[in-house]
Write a protein that holds these residues in place. Sequence first.
Motif, PDB file in Angstrom:
ATOM      1  N   TRP A   1       0.839  -1.202   0.000  1.00  0.00           N
ATOM      2  CA  TRP A   1       0.000   0.000   0.000  1.00  0.00           C
ATOM      3  C   TRP A   1       0.868   1.243   0.000  1.00  0.00           C
ATOM      4  N   ARG A   2       0.389   2.300  -0.634  1.00  0.00           N
ATOM      5  CA  ARG A   2       1.046   3.607  -0.577  1.00  0.00           C
ATOM      6  C   ARG A   2       0.056   4.610   0.004  1.00  0.00           C
ATOM      7  N   PRO A   3       0.552   5.671   0.624  1.00  0.00           N
ATOM      8  CA  PRO A   3      -0.350   6.669   1.191  1.00  0.00           C
ATOM      9  C   PRO A   3      -1.243   7.293   0.113  1.00  0.00           C
ATOM     10  N   ARG A   4      -2.481   7.535   0.465  1.00  0.00           N
ATOM     11  CA  ARG A   4      -3.438   8.182  -0.442  1.00  0.00           C
ATOM     12  C   ARG A   4      -3.014   9.628  -0.662  1.00  0.00           C
ATOM     13  N   ARG A   5      -3.135  10.080  -1.904  1.00  0.00           N
ATOM     14  CA  ARG A   5      -2.800  11.468  -2.258  1.00  0.00           C
ATOM     15  C   ARG A   5      -4.095  12.253  -2.503  1.00  0.00           C
ATOM     16  N   ASP A   6      -3.969  13.549  -2.493  1.00  0.00           N
ATOM     17  CA  ASP A   6      -5.132  14.408  -2.721  1.00  0.00           C
ATOM     18  C   ASP A   6      -5.756  14.178  -4.093  1.00  0.00           C
ATOM     19  N   ASP A   7      -4.950  13.811  -5.090  1.00  0.00           N
ATOM     20  CA  ASP A   7      -5.490  13.628  -6.439  1.00  0.00           C
ATOM     21  C   ASP A   7      -6.046  12.218  -6.677  1.00  0.00           C
ATOM     22  N   ASP A   8      -5.998  11.342  -5.682  1.00  0.00           N
ATOM     23  CA  ASP A   8      -6.627  10.018  -5.808  1.00  0.00           C
ATOM     24  C   ASP A   8      -8.139  10.185  -5.691  1.00  0.00           C
ATOM     25  N   ASP A   9      -8.857   9.439  -6.508  1.00  0.00           N
ATOM     26  CA  ASP A   9     -10.311   9.495  -6.413  1.00  0.00           C
ATOM     27  C   ASP A   9     -10.844   8.137  -5.951  1.00  0.00           C
ATOM     28  N   ASP A  10     -12.167   8.029  -5.865  1.00  0.00           N
ATOM     29  CA  ASP A  10     -12.784   6.810  -5.355  1.00  0.00           C
ATOM     30  C   ASP A  10     -12.548   5.600  -6.251  1.00  0.00           C
ATOM     31  N   ARG A  11     -12.174   5.825  -7.515  1.00  0.00           N
ATOM     32  CA  ARG A  11     -11.876   4.688  -8.388  1.00  0.00           C
ATOM     33  C   ARG A  11     -10.615   3.971  -7.942  1.00  0.00           C
ATOM     34  N   ARG A  12      -9.815   4.623  -7.106  1.00  0.00           N
ATOM     35  CA  ARG A  12      -8.599   4.001  -6.581  1.00  0.00           C
ATOM     36  C   ARG A  12      -8.862   3.264  -5.274  1.00  0.00           C
ATOM     37  N   ARG A  13     -10.119   3.085  -4.933  1.00  0.00           N
ATOM     38  CA  ARG A  13     -10.453   2.341  -3.725  1.00  0.00           C
ATOM     39  C   ARG A  13      -9.931   0.925  -3.832  1.00  0.00           C
ATOM     40  N   CYS A  14      -9.859   0.260  -2.740  1.00  0.00           N
ATOM     41  CA  CYS A  14      -9.282  -1.077  -2.659  1.00  0.00           C
ATOM     42  C   CYS A  14     -10.017  -2.075  -3.544  1.00  0.00           C
ATOM     43  N   SER A  15      -9.282  -2.663  -4.490  1.00  0.00           N
ATOM     44  CA  SER A  15      -9.885  -3.654  -5.384  1.00  0.00           C
ATOM     45  C   SER A  15     -10.123  -4.977  -4.673  1.00  0.00           C
ATOM     46  N   LEU A  16      -9.595  -5.146  -3.467  1.00  0.00           N
ATOM     47  CA  LEU A  16      -9.854  -6.368  -2.707  1.00  0.00           C
ATOM     48  C   LEU A  16     -11.304  -6.424  -2.236  1.00  0.00           C
ATOM     49  N   ASP A  17     -11.975  -5.295  -2.236  1.00  0.00           N
ATOM     50  CA  ASP A  17     -13.379  -5.235  -1.835  1.00  0.00           C
ATOM     51  C   ASP A  17     -14.314  -5.227  -3.033  1.00  0.00           C
ATOM     52  N   ALA A  18     -13.880  -5.806  -4.137  1.00  0.00           N
ATOM     53  CA  ALA A  18     -14.686  -5.845  -5.359  1.00  0.00           C
ATOM     54  C   ALA A  18     -15.051  -7.286  -5.682  1.00  0.00           C
ATOM     55  N   CYS A  19     -16.165  -7.447  -6.382  1.00  0.00           N
ATOM     56  CA  CYS A  19     -16.581  -8.760  -6.859  1.00  0.00           C
ATOM     57  C   CYS A  19     -15.544  -9.258  -7.867  1.00  0.00           C
ATOM     58  N   SER A  20     -15.102 -10.497  -7.718  1.00  0.00           N
ATOM     59  CA  SER A  20     -14.072 -11.063  -8.597  1.00  0.00           C
ATOM     60  C   SER A  20     -14.584 -11.315 -10.007  1.00  0.00           C
ATOM     61  N   SER A  21     -15.897 -11.322 -10.189  1.00  0.00           N
ATOM     62  CA  SER A  21     -16.467 -11.573 -11.508  1.00  0.00           C
ATOM     63  C   SER A  21     -16.837 -10.275 -12.228  1.00  0.00           C
ATOM     64  N   CYS A  22     -17.686  -9.466 -11.608  1.00  0.00           N
ATOM     65  CA  CYS A  22     -18.157  -8.253 -12.285  1.00  0.00           C
ATOM     66  C   CYS A  22     -17.298  -7.027 -11.966  1.00  0.00           C
TER      67      CYS A  22
END
Length: 106
Positions: free
Chosen positions: A57-78
Amino acid sequence: KPSSRPTTTTNRLALVGEWRGDTASKECLEALTEAFVLEKKHDLPNWGDTSANLTIWRPRRDDDDDRRRCSLDACSSCGRRDHDVLYRCRLTCDVWYCSRACANAD
């Protein structure tokens, strides 16, 4: 008493263990995803019903948006992240699904 919350005074953070398993509390993982962005995930050898990973993991920057949220919390299929509940595959323990339809499609 050491804090269980990660801090952003570091350049990188490595977490070894199961995501949403026995490695850390739910509150610690939520604080981690608020303060850091997942860069890499490496699967580790597992036994039985474990699913350990090495995540960097790297520290979140001000220019990061919600699309950079953790992909580990995503459905593996969709790939969607806006599900309230994800179900862990009982066979592999390495993937998560939002529904039976996604599990069958994968």
